[in-house]
Design a protein around this motif. Structure first.
Motif, PDB file in Angstrom:
ATOM      1  N   ASP A  96       1.775   6.934  -7.520  1.00  0.00           N
ATOM      2  CA  ASP A  96       0.927   7.017  -7.287  1.00  0.00           C
ATOM      3  C   ASP A  96       1.132   8.718  -7.439  1.00  0.00           C
ATOM      4  O   ASP A  96       0.583   9.332  -7.963  1.00  0.00           O
ATOM      5  CB  ASP A  96      -0.363   7.222  -6.469  1.00  0.00           C
ATOM      6  N   HIS A  97       1.316   8.967  -6.666  1.00  0.00           N
ATOM      7  CA  HIS A  97       2.251  10.068  -5.993  1.00  0.00           C
ATOM      8  C   HIS A  97       3.084  10.984  -6.777  1.00  0.00           C
ATOM      9  O   HIS A  97       2.655  12.459  -7.657  1.00  0.00           O
ATOM     10  CB  HIS A  97       3.075  10.919  -4.382  1.00  0.00           C
ATOM     11  N   PHE A  98       3.582  10.075  -7.241  1.00  0.00           N
ATOM     12  CA  PHE A  98       4.976  10.780  -8.320  1.00  0.00           C
ATOM     13  C   PHE A  98       4.304  10.835  -9.577  1.00  0.00           C
ATOM     14  O   PHE A  98       5.121  11.737 -10.389  1.00  0.00           O
ATOM     15  CB  PHE A  98       6.737   9.866  -8.479  1.00  0.00           C
ATOM     16  N   ALA A  99       3.615  10.000  -9.962  1.00  0.00           N
ATOM     17  CA  ALA A  99       3.472   9.965 -11.496  1.00  0.00           C
ATOM     18  C   ALA A  99       2.189  10.970 -11.478  1.00  0.00           C
ATOM     19  O   ALA A  99       2.709  11.647 -12.561  1.00  0.00           O
ATOM     20  CB  ALA A  99       2.439   8.236 -11.054  1.00  0.00           C
ATOM     21  N   GLU A 100       1.810  11.473 -10.519  1.00  0.00           N
ATOM     22  CA  GLU A 100       0.691  12.603 -10.324  1.00  0.00           C
ATOM     23  C   GLU A 100       0.978  13.611 -10.362  1.00  0.00           C
ATOM     24  O   GLU A 100       0.635  14.481 -11.282  1.00  0.00           O
ATOM     25  CB  GLU A 100      -1.203  11.996  -9.396  1.00  0.00           C
ATOM     26  N   ALA A 101       2.161  13.846  -9.793  1.00  0.00           N
ATOM     27  CA  ALA A 101       2.341  15.152  -9.533  1.00  0.00           C
ATOM     28  C   ALA A 101       3.877  16.044  -9.895  1.00  0.00           C
ATOM     29  O   ALA A 101       3.436  16.854 -10.555  1.00  0.00           O
ATOM     30  CB  ALA A 101       3.475  15.236  -7.608  1.00  0.00           C
ATOM     31  N   ASP A 102       4.452  14.609 -10.386  1.00  0.00           N
ATOM     32  CA  ASP A 102       5.598  15.037 -11.348  1.00  0.00           C
ATOM     33  C   ASP A 102       5.710  13.968 -12.708  1.00  0.00           C
ATOM     34  O   ASP A 102       6.299  14.390 -13.639  1.00  0.00           O
ATOM     35  CB  ASP A 102       7.028  14.876 -10.657  1.00  0.00           C
ATOM     36  N   GLY A 103       4.697  13.199 -13.191  1.00  0.00           N
ATOM     37  CA  GLY A 103       4.514  12.485 -14.209  1.00  0.00           C
ATOM     38  C   GLY A 103       5.529  11.829 -13.933  1.00  0.00           C
ATOM     39  O   GLY A 103       5.985  10.938 -15.200  1.00  0.00           O
ATOM     40  N   ILE A 104       6.297  11.248 -12.524  1.00  0.00           N
ATOM     41  CA  ILE A 104       7.129  10.363 -12.947  1.00  0.00           C
ATOM     42  C   ILE A 104       7.022   8.795 -12.624  1.00  0.00           C
ATOM     43  O   ILE A 104       6.244   8.464 -12.128  1.00  0.00           O
ATOM     44  CB  ILE A 104       8.346  10.690 -11.544  1.00  0.00           C
ATOM     45  N   GLY A 149       0.550  -1.382   0.312  1.00  0.00           N
ATOM     46  CA  GLY A 149      -0.390  -0.050  -0.085  1.00  0.00           C
ATOM     47  C   GLY A 149       1.270   0.692   0.172  1.00  0.00           C
ATOM     48  O   GLY A 149       0.527   2.206  -0.651  1.00  0.00           O
ATOM     49  N   TYR A 150       1.769   1.023   0.904  1.00  0.00           N
ATOM     50  CA  TYR A 150       2.820   2.507   0.965  1.00  0.00           C
ATOM     51  C   TYR A 150       3.241   3.179  -0.269  1.00  0.00           C
ATOM     52  O   TYR A 150       3.719   3.926  -1.055  1.00  0.00           O
ATOM     53  CB  TYR A 150       3.746   2.424   1.971  1.00  0.00           C
ATOM     54  N   VAL A 151       3.907   1.755  -1.113  1.00  0.00           N
ATOM     55  CA  VAL A 151       5.144   1.422  -2.414  1.00  0.00           C
ATOM     56  C   VAL A 151       3.643   2.041  -3.910  1.00  0.00           C
ATOM     57  O   VAL A 151       3.864   3.253  -4.025  1.00  0.00           O
ATOM     58  CB  VAL A 151       5.028   0.419  -2.858  1.00  0.00           C
ATOM     59  N   ARG A 152       2.218   2.154  -3.512  1.00  0.00           N
ATOM     60  CA  ARG A 152       1.507   1.564  -5.040  1.00  0.00           C
ATOM     61  C   ARG A 152       1.219   3.341  -4.486  1.00  0.00           C
ATOM     62  O   ARG A 152       1.243   4.191  -5.509  1.00  0.00           O
ATOM     63  CB  ARG A 152       0.220   1.883  -4.242  1.00  0.00           C
ATOM     64  N   GLY A 153       1.079   4.237  -3.101  1.00  0.00           N
ATOM     65  CA  GLY A 153       1.136   5.187  -2.695  1.00  0.00           C
ATOM     66  C   GLY A 153       1.959   6.395  -3.542  1.00  0.00           C
ATOM     67  O   GLY A 153       1.728   7.621  -3.781  1.00  0.00           O
ATOM     68  N   LEU A 154       3.616   5.964  -3.050  1.00  0.00           N
ATOM     69  CA  LEU A 154       4.400   6.432  -3.368  1.00  0.00           C
ATOM     70  C   LEU A 154       4.358   6.600  -4.676  1.00  0.00           C
ATOM     71  O   LEU A 154       4.023   7.452  -5.590  1.00  0.00           O
ATOM     72  CB  LEU A 154       5.890   6.085  -2.851  1.00  0.00           C
TER      73      LEU A 154
END
Length: 119
Positions: free
Chosen positions: A78-86, A71-76
């Motif tokens: 998702d966050h990086f993909a949404e925030a920076d497109g990474i 869950g922590y990995v998926r949250g990370l």
């Protein structure tokens, strides 16, 4: 509506963490064997993850570690993909790894040393 049971969630989490370990954990661990600074960075990230899950997740002791980590990995991710497109991928060189790559590798390290991760 279908609700996955605990065994299915844990199985899915373990599969995802195993894939992550192949991409990040094993290569980072091999590099850390010859790079003390990388080893120290991974240890610091793993300790931070442990603290986040232990103190930041209510009733974390009642949830399988693999499910918490996944869950922590998926949250990370998702966050990086949404925030920076990474989209996370392993680094070309582990001494040049960024924060996310180090955190993902450390999660694999943490999962491997925790006794409940192998259960």
């Amino acid at each position: 509506m279908f609700a996955p049971g605990p065994a299915l969630l844990e199985s899915s989490a373990r599969r995802h963490l195993q894939q992550l370990n192949i991409e990040f954990g094993e290569p980072a661990l091999a590099a850390a064997a010859t790079l003390p600074a990388l080893s120290a960075q991974l240890d610091q990230h793993a300790a931070a993850v442990r603290d986040i899950l232990e103190f930041g997740v209510e009733d974390s002791a009642r949830i399988p570690l693999s499910v918490l980590l996944d869950g922590y990995v998926r949250g990370l991710l998702d966050h990086f993909a949404e925030a920076d497109g990474i989209v996370a991928g392993p680094p070309r060189s582990w001494p040049e790894a960024d924060w996310l790559q180090l955190r993902l590798a450390a999660i694999c390290q943490y999962a491997a040393v925790e006794p409940t991760a192998a259960a």
